[in-house]
Design an enzyme around this catalytic site. Structure first.
Site, PDB file in Angstrom:
ATOM      1  N   VAL A  94       0.830  -1.216   0.000  1.00  0.00           N
ATOM      2  CA  VAL A  94       0.000   0.000   0.000  1.00  0.00           C
ATOM      3  C   VAL A  94       0.864   1.266   0.000  1.00  0.00           C
ATOM      4  CG1 VAL A  94      -1.780   1.256   1.266  1.00  0.00           C
ATOM      5  CG2 VAL A  94      -1.886  -1.234   1.119  1.00  0.00           C
ATOM      6  N   ASP A 152     -11.217  -9.084   9.472  1.00  0.00           N
ATOM      7  CA  ASP A 152     -10.950  -7.887   8.673  1.00  0.00           C
ATOM      8  C   ASP A 152     -12.265  -7.222   8.240  1.00  0.00           C
ATOM      9  OD1 ASP A 152      -9.040  -6.264   6.853  1.00  0.00           O
ATOM     10  OD2 ASP A 152     -10.534  -7.048   5.460  1.00  0.00           O
ATOM     11  N   LYS A 166      -7.361  -0.578   9.107  1.00  0.00           N
ATOM     12  CA  LYS A 166      -8.727  -0.772   9.651  1.00  0.00           C
ATOM     13  C   LYS A 166      -8.719  -1.358  11.048  1.00  0.00           C
ATOM     14  CE  LYS A 166      -7.223  -3.908   6.709  1.00  0.00           C
ATOM     15  NZ  LYS A 166      -7.175  -4.375   5.369  1.00  0.00           N
ATOM     16  N   ALA A 186       9.966   5.953   5.629  1.00  0.00           N
ATOM     17  CA  ALA A 186      10.617   5.073   6.605  1.00  0.00           C
ATOM     18  C   ALA A 186      10.529   3.664   6.056  1.00  0.00           C
ATOM     19  CB  ALA A 186       9.916   5.160   7.956  1.00  0.00           C
ATOM     20  N   GLY A 213      -5.477  -4.341  -2.969  1.00  0.00           N
ATOM     21  CA  GLY A 213      -4.454  -4.182  -4.005  1.00  0.00           C
ATOM     22  C   GLY A 213      -3.748  -2.849  -3.851  1.00  0.00           C
ATOM     23  N   LYS A 259     -13.920  -3.391   9.295  1.00  0.00           N
ATOM     24  CA  LYS A 259     -14.459  -2.407   8.337  1.00  0.00           C
ATOM     25  C   LYS A 259     -15.926  -2.113   8.632  1.00  0.00           C
ATOM     26  CE  LYS A 259     -11.216  -4.033   4.829  1.00  0.00           C
ATOM     27  NZ  LYS A 259     -10.974  -5.089   3.839  1.00  0.00           N
ATOM     28  N   ILE A 286     -12.785   2.175  -2.965  1.00  0.00           N
ATOM     29  CA  ILE A 286     -14.134   2.758  -3.066  1.00  0.00           C
ATOM     30  C   ILE A 286     -14.261   3.923  -2.093  1.00  0.00           C
ATOM     31  CG2 ILE A 286     -16.615   2.309  -2.916  1.00  0.00           C
ATOM     32  CD1 ILE A 286     -16.004  -0.689  -3.114  1.00  0.00           C
ATOM     33  N   ARG A 307      12.452  -0.449   6.289  1.00  0.00           N
ATOM     34  CA  ARG A 307      13.346  -1.310   7.080  1.00  0.00           C
ATOM     35  C   ARG A 307      14.494  -1.855   6.248  1.00  0.00           C
ATOM     36  NH1 ARG A 307       9.121  -4.700  10.551  1.00  0.00           N
ATOM     37  NH2 ARG A 307       8.526  -5.184   8.426  1.00  0.00           N
TER      38      ARG A 307
END
Ligand code: HSE
Length: 434
Positions: A15, A200, A104, A44, A301, A204, A135, A46
């Protein structure tokens, strides 16, 4: 003269990386729309990320260094998880930064604390990307539907789960095999149990319900059931009965309380939601003035999620010079007007139900089943019965009319005691969404 706005992205994974690329690729369009020169000034990471051109970017290994950097206006949190993400977001807020997050889990479980901290420091926390990927459904709820009372909403809000159900139904693929592909495509959570067990989607749903009904985040009181128990046989029988099985999050405001539930659901094939396939998400919202509206798009995605993050960045950038009075008011659950929520226990929720069981093929079997149902005031809407197998067992699938879940459970327990019924009765809730 464009106003410079500096972005610090914490985490350049799926993301964060998508966000970096969209901001770079669409810089000119974003500048034209916002009047701002929005640039990534800090990241940032790693480990080295040679796929990104970081030549004009300050690269840190510590996310908190980005949260504290004086030049950064907006911190983008894309590291995910709970503890480190919460520390990052709270540090950014304490240093006067606006925050955009796709997290979320963080918002659903720690949102109240984060929003009150943000209000204290006069900064915004935006999270469009946390629900239904690309969306703009939070924007729809907060702005487009602001004049409505929301009656209910129902959504396919986990892309991985919908991808698995679609591939199982259309191609007869194996659950584990499709899940592995969803992971490779970057759709699944770091811990995919969150996708397949409905956690998950429940995160949401809690966020959507809070915005829709102006109530506190109530993730811990929602009913959650995943897709791992959906058998290929049910997918086939549901189709014969005129339904598709989808994993739905449902929130409904009733006089006695709010229904908040995530579970596999039979939806009539004629409904738009029943035809949302693959990684796509959709949320149907029913409100008093507008009636039903539906919002559809990619639910996971890199770039779809980045689309929502960048939209939030644009909203904040536009407001950087505006007085509070000119801005869209802060999110509802940061407000003093936030209401405690009465969440209905699942046993009190009314719906229709699909039942599937195997019965010995002899006279009177269905009479005993209908007696058990009618003792609880339940009638059968539709039913199919397959020809008996070599052991004289017939497969039966039926759909009931509306009934309170506790009554259905009592009837099912009774049916399971009948000597002519083999094994357990498989139950899936049914929603007509009318
Ligand atoms: N794992 C999530 C999904 C990612 O599949 O929907 C987007 O929130």
């Amino acid at each position: 003269m464009l106003k410079p706005v500096n972005i610090g992205i914490c985490g350049l994974g799926t993301v964060g990386g998508g966000t970096f690329n969209v901001l770079a690729r669409n810089h000119a369009q974003i500048a034209a729309r916002t009047g701002c020169d929005i640039r990534v000034s800090h990241v940032a990471i790693r480990q080295a990320k040679p796929e990104f051109d970081l030549s004009n970017v300050t690269v840190e290994s510590d996310v908190l260094a980005v949260a504290r950097a004086p030049e950064v206006d907006i911190v983008v949190e894309t590291i995910g998880g709970y503890d480190a993400a919460k520390r990052l977001v709270l540090t950014a807020i304490e240093h006067g930064k606006h925050v955009v997050t796709a997290n979320k889990a963080l918002i659903a479980e720690h949102g109240n604390e984060i929003f009150s901290k943000a209000a204290e420091h006069g900064v915004s926390v935006y999270f469009e990307a946390a629900v239904a990927g690309g969306i703009p459904v939070i924007k729809a709820l907060r702005e487009g539907l602001a004049g409505n009372q929301i009656d209910w909403l129902a959504g396919i809000i986990n892309g991985t789960g919908n991808f698995i159900l679609t591939e199982m139904k259309d191609k007869g693929r194996d659950f584990a095999d499709v899940l592995a592909e969803a992971q490779a495509l970057g759709y699944a959570e770091a811990d995919p149990t969150f996708d397949v067990e409905g956690i998950d989607a429940c995160h949401k749903l809690a966020i959507l319900a809070s915005l829709a009904f102006g109530v506190e985040l109530s993730f811990d009181r929602a009913y959650t059931e995943g897709i791992s128990q959906v058998a290929p046989l049910d997918v086939v029988l549901a189709e014969e009965l005129g339904f598709n099985i989808k994993h739905l999050g449902i929130a409904r405001q009733l006089e006695q309380g709010i229904e908040l539930r995530v579970h596999p659901t039979l939806i009539p094939k004629t409904q738009l939601l029943a035809n949302v396939h693959g990684v796509m998400n959709a949320v149907m919202i029913h409100a008093d003035a507008v009636g039903s509206t539906m919002y559809y798009g990619a639910g996971a995605g890199a770039e779809p999620t980045a689309s929502s993050i960048v939209a939030d960045i644009c909203d904040i950038a536009r407001l950087l010079d505006a007085s509070q009075a000119q801005s869209v008011p802060p999110l509802s659950f940061a407000q003093a007007s936030i209401q405690p929520a009465t969440i209905l226990p699942i046993e009190q929720v009314r719906s229709e139900f699909y039942l599937r069981f195997s019965a010995h093929d002899e006279p009177g079997v269905m009479m005993h089943v209908t007696e058990a149902l009618s003792a609880q005031g339940i009638s059968i809407e539709t039913m199919i019965q397959k020809a008996p197998d070599a052991a004289e067992h017939s497969l039966v699938a039926l759909v009931t009319d509306h009934v309170e879940e506790q009554r259905l459970r009592t009837a099912v327990a009774q049916i399971e005691t009948l000597p002519t019924i083999q094994g357990s009765v498989h139950v899936i809730r049914v929603e007509s969404l009318a």
